[in-house]
Design an enzyme around this catalytic site. Structure first.
Site, PDB file in Angstrom:
ATOM      1  N   HIS A   1       0.788  -1.238   0.000  1.00 36.17           N
ATOM      2  CA  HIS A   1       0.000   0.000   0.000  1.00 36.17           C
ATOM      3  C   HIS A   1       0.816   1.282   0.000  1.00 36.17           C
ATOM      4  O   HIS A   1       0.243   2.365  -0.120  1.00 36.17           O
ATOM      5  CB  HIS A   1      -0.946   0.032   1.206  1.00 36.17           C
TER       6      HIS A   1
HETATM    7  C1  UD1 Z   1      -2.010   5.495   5.756  1.00 36.96           C
HETATM    8  C2  UD1 Z   1      -0.745   5.990   6.486  1.00 36.96           C
HETATM    9  C3  UD1 Z   1       0.278   4.854   6.583  1.00 36.96           C
HETATM   10  C4  UD1 Z   1      -0.330   3.570   7.121  1.00 36.96           C
HETATM   11  C5  UD1 Z   1      -1.551   3.222   6.293  1.00 36.96           C
HETATM   12  C6  UD1 Z   1      -2.234   1.942   6.756  1.00 36.96           C
HETATM   13  C7  UD1 Z   1      -0.251   8.380   6.191  1.00 36.96           C
HETATM   14  C8  UD1 Z   1       0.638   9.362   5.544  1.00 36.96           C
HETATM   15  N1  UD1 Z   1      -0.118   7.088   5.795  1.00 36.96           N
HETATM   16  O1  UD1 Z   1      -1.673   5.249   4.390  1.00 36.96           O
HETATM   17  O2  UD1 Z   1       1.346   5.264   7.434  1.00 36.96           O
HETATM   18  O3  UD1 Z   1       0.614   2.522   7.057  1.00 36.96           O
HETATM   19  O4  UD1 Z   1      -2.492   4.307   6.362  1.00 36.96           O
HETATM   20  O5  UD1 Z   1      -3.254   1.573   5.882  1.00 36.96           O
HETATM   21  O6  UD1 Z   1      -1.023   8.749   7.063  1.00 36.96           O
HETATM   22  N2  UD1 Z   1      -8.994   4.814   1.199  1.00 36.96           N
HETATM   23  C9  UD1 Z   1     -10.246   4.264   1.031  1.00 36.96           C
HETATM   24  N3  UD1 Z   1     -10.884   3.776   2.135  1.00 36.96           N
HETATM   25  C10 UD1 Z   1     -10.336   3.842   3.379  1.00 36.96           C
HETATM   26  C11 UD1 Z   1      -9.063   4.411   3.526  1.00 36.96           C
HETATM   27  C12 UD1 Z   1      -8.410   4.889   2.429  1.00 36.96           C
HETATM   28  O7  UD1 Z   1     -10.767   4.183  -0.075  1.00 36.96           O
HETATM   29  O8  UD1 Z   1     -10.977   3.389   4.342  1.00 36.96           O
HETATM   30  C13 UD1 Z   1      -8.284   5.348   0.026  1.00 36.96           C
HETATM   31  C14 UD1 Z   1      -8.274   6.867   0.036  1.00 36.96           C
HETATM   32  O9  UD1 Z   1      -9.293   7.369  -0.715  1.00 36.96           O
HETATM   33  C15 UD1 Z   1      -6.929   7.222  -0.538  1.00 36.96           C
HETATM   34  C16 UD1 Z   1      -6.084   5.996  -0.338  1.00 36.96           C
HETATM   35  O10 UD1 Z   1      -6.928   4.942   0.084  1.00 36.96           O
HETATM   36  O11 UD1 Z   1      -7.010   7.475  -1.900  1.00 36.96           O
HETATM   37  C17 UD1 Z   1      -4.970   6.226   0.629  1.00 36.96           C
HETATM   38  O12 UD1 Z   1      -5.459   6.540   1.916  1.00 36.96           O
HETATM   39  P1  UD1 Z   1      -4.576   7.424   2.949  1.00 36.96           P
HETATM   40  O13 UD1 Z   1      -5.267   7.401   4.238  1.00 36.96           O
HETATM   41  O14 UD1 Z   1      -4.225   8.713   2.353  1.00 36.96           O
HETATM   42  O15 UD1 Z   1      -3.181   6.662   3.051  1.00 36.96           O
HETATM   43  P2  UD1 Z   1      -2.811   5.137   3.270  1.00 36.96           P
HETATM   44  O16 UD1 Z   1      -2.138   4.639   2.043  1.00 36.96           O
HETATM   45  O17 UD1 Z   1      -3.959   4.337   3.781  1.00 36.96           O
END
Ligand code: UD1
Length: 357
Positions: free
Chosen positions: A204
């Site tokens: 991820h």
């Molecule tokens: C975040 C953390 C990372 C952690 C990870 C665990 C930061 C900078 N990164 O990364 O340290 O290891 O979480 O998962 O805070 N999304 C969904 N549904 C959700 C959550 C996210 O669709 O429930 C999508 C969002 O729309 C986004 C993408 O996933 O486009 C990334 O989500 P984001 O929370 O920005 O970062 P993670 O990659 O999850």
């Protein structure tokens, strides 16, 4: 009564919070819980609250997805408002996400002592978002709860030596208690795999998902490995979006792709896999708890001791290294006891906070 305001937002923090919340309750510490809403899908959030028996958040900020500036900035504003109202003795944050740094900055500016669980981790590249969040959070924290001795050394190298505590790792506490109660065989059969004859992968990190050449190399490796052994791959929403955007789905034809899975299933699959392939900080460490070697798809890792011991291997996004690492029968070194504490990190943290007030 000591009052702690805790901030969580993303999946790994729910796992850590399960341990700390229980210890606070046992020690009579009052806790008010804020969920920033960074992770909001049911299988990324609600499921963890119910499986791990975490109380419902007192405040749900619903901030959701967005740029780093948006997630962090909105977090600071909203957490500040709540902290002014709740007047906690301590503001506690976990790990290295945008919710972590938002909570730490909000607390520090209000002169509320900040407690950082999982302090002192450091890795390259220095410009990765999680590393920026760690450095800033540690700089402004009043209690630095370190999971390993290496974390203490890292802080020392930056001149941070006061209020630094070796507590062990709260994730180790949780792993031990869940491992006792999961039925590994039953969970394996649910995923149609048998013990020690499959691989388990997660992916991820933005440096892997948001660079098509790196993502392609990793998925080509998965495609090749899955011709030899089943490969179970719970897919993070960020990764699903990137696979779809690049039209890379064909690499996953033989791979068992699932939605994000519950924590007990992760514990069981990590324990039963031949080898784990991951870019998650938590999963590479949980693989070690489960005594299963991991290939780490990063240039460097915050859990460097596991690589130095020869237990985990850094393979970056290199297809050949991933495939040969997975398919070779490498002898792994012994799991050494005490590296992540004794499974009592939660009560140590609660004890230190309770004594300080
Ligand atoms: C975040 C953390 C990372 C952690 C990870 C665990 C930061 C900078 N990164 O990364 O340290 O290891 O979480 O998962 O805070 N999304 C969904 N549904 C959700 C959550 C996210 O669709 O429930 C999508 C969002 O729309 C986004 C993408 O996933 O486009 C990334 O989500 P984001 O929370 O920005 O970062 P993670 O990659 O999850």
């Amino acid at each position: 009564m000591v009052k702690v305001l805790t901030v969580v937002g993303a999946r790994p923090q729910f796992i850590k919070e399960a341990v700390v919340a229980k210890a606070f309750q046992e020690m009579g510490i009052q806790e008010v819980l804020i969920h920033t809403g960074q992770h909001y899908d049911a299988n990324m959030s609600d499921l963890f609250f119910s499986d791990l028996k975490i109380k419902q958040p007192d405040y749900n900020l619903g901030i959701g997805s967005g740029s780093h500036g948006y997630q962090t900035g909105m977090g600071i504003m909203r957490i500040e408002e709540i902290a002014v109202k709740e007047k906690p003795d301590v503001l506690l944050v976990h790990g290295d996400t945008n919710a972590t740094v938002a909570g730490a900055l909000a607390g520090a500016k209000l002169k509320i002592p900040v407690a950082h669980v999982e302090a002192g981790l450091r890795q390259f590249p220095k410009d990765m978002p999680e590393e920026i969040n760690r450095v800033v959070t540690d700089r402004v924290s009043r209690f630095l709860f370190c999971p390993t001795l290496l974390a203490i050394e890292n802080l020392k190298a930056e001149g941070i030596t006061t209020s630094v505590f070796f507590t062990g790792d709260v994730m180790y506490d949780l792993f031990l208690s869940v491992r006792q109660s999961v039925d590994v065989g039953k969970i394996c059969s649910r995923y149609a795999v048998t013990e020690k004859s499959f691989f388990f992968a997660t992916l991820h990190r933005d440096f892997n998902t948001d660079h098509p050449e790196r993502l392609r190399a990793i998925l080509e490796a998965f495609a090749e490995i899955s011709q030899h052994f089943p490969l179970v791959f719970p897919m993070h929403p960020r990764t699903r979006k990137a696979v779809e955007a690049n039209d890379f789905g064909h690499y996953l034809k033989l791979v068992t792709v699932t939605d994000p899975i519950p924590y007990p299933d992760t514990v069981a699959l990590l324990s039963a896999a031949r080898c784990v392939i991951t870019d998650s900080g938590g999963v590479q460490k949980e693989a070690y708890f489960a005594e299963t070697p991991a290939l780490v798809m990063m240039e460097d890792t915050g859990w460097r001791e596991l690589v130095d011991m020869g237990f985990n291997t850094l393979v970056d996004a290199n297809k050949e290294k991933i495939v040969s690492g997975a398919l070779s029968k490498k002898a792994v070194s012994e799991v050494s006891t005490g590296l992540f504490g004794n499974g009592d990190a939660g009560s140590r943290i609660a004890g230190i906070i309770s004594e300080a007030f």
